[in-house]
Design a protein around this motif. Structure first.
Motif, short mmCIF file in Angstrom:
data_model
loop_
_atom_site.label_atom_id
_atom_site.label_comp_id
_atom_site.label_asym_id
_atom_site.label_seq_id
_atom_site.Cartn_x
_atom_site.Cartn_y
_atom_site.Cartn_z
N ARG A 94 43.42 32.01 40.18
CA ARG A 94 43.02 33.16 39.18
C ARG A 94 41.48 33.16 39.21
O ARG A 94 40.86 34.39 39.02
N SER A 95 40.72 32.34 39.56
CA SER A 95 39.26 32.31 39.80
C SER A 95 38.96 33.37 40.64
O SER A 95 38.07 34.34 40.69
N TRP A 96 39.41 33.23 42.02
CA TRP A 96 39.48 34.19 43.29
C TRP A 96 39.66 35.51 42.88
O TRP A 96 39.08 36.47 43.42
N THR A 97 40.97 35.63 41.99
CA THR A 97 41.51 37.04 41.79
C THR A 97 40.42 37.75 41.00
O THR A 97 39.90 38.89 41.04
N LEU A 98 39.90 36.99 39.82
CA LEU A 98 39.01 37.51 38.74
C LEU A 98 37.59 37.89 39.64
O LEU A 98 37.14 38.95 39.42
N LEU A 99 37.11 37.23 40.76
CA LEU A 99 36.09 37.53 41.25
C LEU A 99 36.17 38.91 42.06
O LEU A 99 35.46 39.66 42.12
N ILE A 100 37.28 38.87 42.76
CA ILE A 100 37.63 39.97 43.66
C ILE A 100 37.94 41.21 42.88
O ILE A 100 37.35 42.23 43.13
N GLY A 101 38.57 41.08 41.70
CA GLY A 101 38.92 42.21 41.03
C GLY A 101 37.58 42.62 40.22
O GLY A 101 37.42 44.03 39.91
N ALA A 124 41.48 57.68 42.30
CA ALA A 124 40.66 56.32 42.71
C ALA A 124 40.72 55.16 41.81
O ALA A 124 41.03 54.18 42.41
N TRP A 125 40.75 55.32 40.60
CA TRP A 125 40.91 54.28 39.63
C TRP A 125 42.26 53.39 39.64
O TRP A 125 42.63 52.48 39.59
N ALA A 126 43.46 54.49 39.83
CA ALA A 126 44.73 53.85 39.75
C ALA A 126 44.81 53.00 41.11
O ALA A 126 45.56 52.15 41.01
N GLY A 127 44.30 53.49 42.22
CA GLY A 127 44.11 52.97 43.65
C GLY A 127 43.56 51.44 43.44
O GLY A 127 44.04 50.32 43.88
N CYS A 128 42.63 51.60 42.52
CA CYS A 128 41.71 50.33 42.48
C CYS A 128 42.58 49.21 41.85
O CYS A 128 42.64 48.37 42.23
N LEU A 129 43.02 49.70 40.72
CA LEU A 129 43.98 48.67 39.82
C LEU A 129 45.09 48.53 40.63
O LEU A 129 45.41 47.07 40.57
N GLY A 130 45.78 49.21 41.42
CA GLY A 130 46.70 48.83 42.23
C GLY A 130 46.23 47.73 43.34
O GLY A 130 47.17 46.75 43.44
N TRP A 131 45.31 47.91 43.93
CA TRP A 131 45.05 46.97 44.97
C TRP A 131 44.63 45.53 44.32
O TRP A 131 44.65 44.73 44.79
N ILE A 132 43.85 45.75 43.13
CA ILE A 132 43.89 44.47 42.35
C ILE A 132 44.97 43.68 42.33
O ILE A 132 45.10 42.40 42.12
N LEU A 133 46.21 44.36 41.62
CA LEU A 133 47.23 44.00 41.38
C LEU A 133 47.99 43.22 42.41
O LEU A 133 48.47 42.11 42.58
N PHE A 134 47.79 44.17 43.75
CA PHE A 134 48.41 43.57 45.11
C PHE A 134 47.65 42.26 45.39
O PHE A 134 48.22 41.29 45.73
N THR A 135 46.13 42.21 45.21
CA THR A 135 45.49 41.17 45.67
C THR A 135 45.81 39.94 44.81
O THR A 135 46.13 38.86 45.26
N TRP A 136 46.03 40.18 43.56
CA TRP A 136 46.45 39.16 42.45
C TRP A 136 47.85 38.59 43.01
O TRP A 136 48.02 37.40 42.79
N ALA A 137 48.93 39.40 43.12
CA ALA A 137 50.21 38.79 43.83
C ALA A 137 50.06 38.05 44.76
O ALA A 137 50.84 37.31 45.02
N THR A 138 49.27 38.74 45.91
CA THR A 138 49.15 37.93 47.24
C THR A 138 48.59 36.54 46.78
O THR A 138 49.34 35.63 47.40
N LEU A 139 47.63 36.50 46.28
CA LEU A 139 46.91 34.96 46.10
C LEU A 139 47.98 34.15 45.00
O LEU A 139 48.01 32.89 45.34
N TYR A 140 48.65 34.91 44.26
CA TYR A 140 49.70 34.24 43.51
C TYR A 140 50.73 33.21 44.28
O TYR A 140 51.05 32.28 44.04
N LEU A 141 51.22 34.17 45.17
CA LEU A 141 52.32 33.85 45.74
C LEU A 141 51.97 32.86 46.76
O LEU A 141 52.75 31.83 47.39
N LEU A 142 50.49 33.02 47.29
CA LEU A 142 49.92 31.88 48.22
C LEU A 142 49.89 30.56 47.65
O LEU A 142 50.17 29.53 48.06
N HIS A 143 49.24 30.53 46.22
CA HIS A 143 49.29 29.38 45.47
C HIS A 143 50.62 28.71 45.33
O HIS A 143 50.67 27.45 45.32
N GLN A 144 51.87 29.59 44.90
CA GLN A 144 53.05 28.96 45.00
C GLN A 144 53.52 28.45 45.92
O GLN A 144 54.20 27.12 45.83
N TRP A 145 53.37 29.01 47.30
CA TRP A 145 53.71 28.31 48.30
C TRP A 145 53.01 26.82 48.74
O TRP A 145 53.65 26.16 49.09
#
Length: 186
Positions: A94-101, A124-145
């Protein structure tokens, strides 16, 4: 200073250096997400006019942070330094996603003034929010693993401890069954 203290000091210094480097890498990655979104907005504005030199905008992500949003971004970074060092969930996804986002949002806010056209800004804004969501999902799945891997190791360790406890109980029971031999004193 004994060897254990030196090892603790060395591991503490290496952890500090790794955290600082990871902090700057996360900030750079967030601004690069905004650069991707900026390039996407430019491409959406003029679909047939995307030039290879537009890809150089991807390397200029941190430049988007040097705008009027610099002061709020500095406050945000100070809060994130405190959160990552003083709070208990410093290694949390959560902390790292918050920093990146946060860095992506500040960089996109700084770059949005350079986008022209009615379609470029929302894309551009939709793309930015999409990239942030993708980053959150990636870090969340890495955390779960990592958590599942840790839980598997704890289960294996618990099984080994139970087997060792059983061996110790059998040894104790066997020693109680043997008659005690008395030896004369002296």
């Amino acid at each position: 200073m004994n060897a254990d203290d030196a090892d603790d000091f060395e591991s503490g210094i290496s952890l500090l250096i790794r955290q600082v480097l990871l902090f700057f890498a996360a900030a750079w990655f967030g601004s690069t997400l905004a650069a991707f979104s900026f390039v996407t907005g430019q491409a959406a504005n003029a679909p047939g006019r995307f030039l290879p030199e537009d890809l150089w905008a991807l390397t200029r992500g941190p430049e988007f942070l040097l705008t009027i949003w610099l002061l709020p971004n500095a406050v945000f970074l100070a809060i994130m330094v405190f959160r990552l060092t003083a709070c208990s969930d410093s290694a949390s996804h959560r902390s790292w996603t918050l920093l990146i986002g946060g860095e992506a949002l500040f960089a996109m806010a700084g770059a949005s003034g350079k986008l022209h056209g009615w379609i470029a800004l929302p894309v551009a804004w939709a793309g930015c929010l999409g990239w942030i969501l993708f980053t959150w999902a990636t870090l969340y799945l890495l955390h779960q693993w990592q958590m599942r891997r840790w839980a598997g190791e704890m289960i294996a360790l618990g099984a080994e401890n139970a087997a060792r406890r059983l061996e110790m109980d059998e040894e104790e029971a066997a020693s109680e069954r043997e008659p005690a031999t008395l030896r004369p004193l002296g």
